[in-house]
Design a protein around this motif. Sequence first.
Motif, short mmCIF file in Angstrom:
data_model
loop_
_atom_site.label_atom_id
_atom_site.label_comp_id
_atom_site.label_asym_id
_atom_site.label_seq_id
_atom_site.Cartn_x
_atom_site.Cartn_y
_atom_site.Cartn_z
N HIS A 165 0.86 -1.50 -0.10
CA HIS A 165 0.09 0.29 -0.32
C HIS A 165 0.70 1.80 0.01
O HIS A 165 1.58 1.20 0.89
N SER A 166 0.77 2.15 -0.64
CA SER A 166 1.71 3.16 0.02
C SER A 166 1.63 3.79 0.70
O SER A 166 2.52 4.75 0.77
N SER A 167 0.37 3.74 1.61
CA SER A 167 0.87 4.45 3.01
C SER A 167 1.58 3.90 3.92
O SER A 167 2.75 4.76 4.58
N ARG A 168 2.28 2.94 3.37
CA ARG A 168 3.44 1.81 4.26
C ARG A 168 4.54 1.99 3.56
O ARG A 168 5.50 2.38 3.78
N LEU A 169 4.42 2.22 1.88
CA LEU A 169 5.30 2.86 1.46
C LEU A 169 6.34 4.08 2.36
O LEU A 169 7.42 4.56 2.32
#
Length: 406
Positions: A165-169
């Motif tokens: 997920h982009s938020s985790r990245l």
Amino acid sequence: KIGQLASSGFFRAFPTDEGRSGLVPEDDYDGRGAFDATFQVLEDFSVKYGSTVIPDWFECDRAFRMWVASLEEGMKCFTRGEPCILSTSQIERLILIGFCNDRPGLPNLSRSDVVFLKMLTELKRHKDLFGEAYASEDYPRLHRWIADQKELFRLSRGGERDLMHSSRLKMLFEAGLDFFTGECIPSKAEDLAEFQRLVAAPAETFPGSGVHLRMSPLDGNDNYWREHGTQEKFVRFKEVFGHSLVLASDDADVYWWFVEKRGLLLLSEMKQLQSEPSSEAELRSNSILRYLVSETNAAGPDAVPGGDAISLDHSMFVWLHYCERLMLFKAREGHCMIPSTYADSPLQNWLGKQQEMLYQYGEGNPVCLRPVQVRILCTLGVGGKKRDAPRPKMSSRVLKMKYPLN
């Protein structure tokens, strides 16, 4: 002391709890029974009224309202990847009764989110202790988790859908984890040749001279760079400024694209040096390897004292890659004083560690820097600096005493 224990295999001697899927075990503390009893009251309230939000009209003890508010504050800290007074099991129980779902200020966490955020907190703590967002095999649990995150990112770049997920990245980027060292990102040889031609192309080939540089796409199979349009952005950057010295403060996407490609070039040159004698190797780019090879093969007054043979292993590759990024910054800014707001936080961590090792070297203490590395850092103008000691970690017991829940 922690580093000495780790290097001696202390942490590898303990079996990891695979059944918990990498969860960091919590230490026990006093007052668990009190939490369970109060949590039961909150759970009963949610079953009866369908929400864990305590309305103003509901008659209850003021301490209970303060306890619920403390839970919310603890969950906010946890979702930011900061130390939290709640244990893993308590967080999971709160999620199950809808505590996060009832509050718009909290994300709706899943169990995998709990695992990720706990390990992210451990990564940040490791960075505070040792100055880098990287864990060696001496820390098996964190080392394996970091490798898993990089593998997920690599697969998502070559797959049809995002596995991360982009938020985790984004949180991993902010924590200082480096995904663009180049050693695990597949790339074709012709891509590297095209990149070399693009970087080395003079400014006269760009608009204004009437001659345009025609480039083939370098990232046809890479979802991440293709979606960000980094190659086109880099061409536009060079059209405007007439050089390839892009910094993270100019455009973060273009900078990381450039850093990864330079790392791939450096890695290919190192493999060439390993397969051919150093004295016969012909390096086609102006990388830092030229300096290392010239010092290794020097004779007479330029000979390296003590025969400082260069071992081109993975650790040297990582070091040289960071050093090239520091040289890139100095070429533009004229100094090595990277501001805290600079978008390349892994480079900041690396530079801080080099300054600490130079300080220890000046004090006569043993460091894991080779003489040629010390000479390169001194030539760049990097001075020794003692790193500030991290604040002591508070266990859940200490946090309970400092911020009681009831």
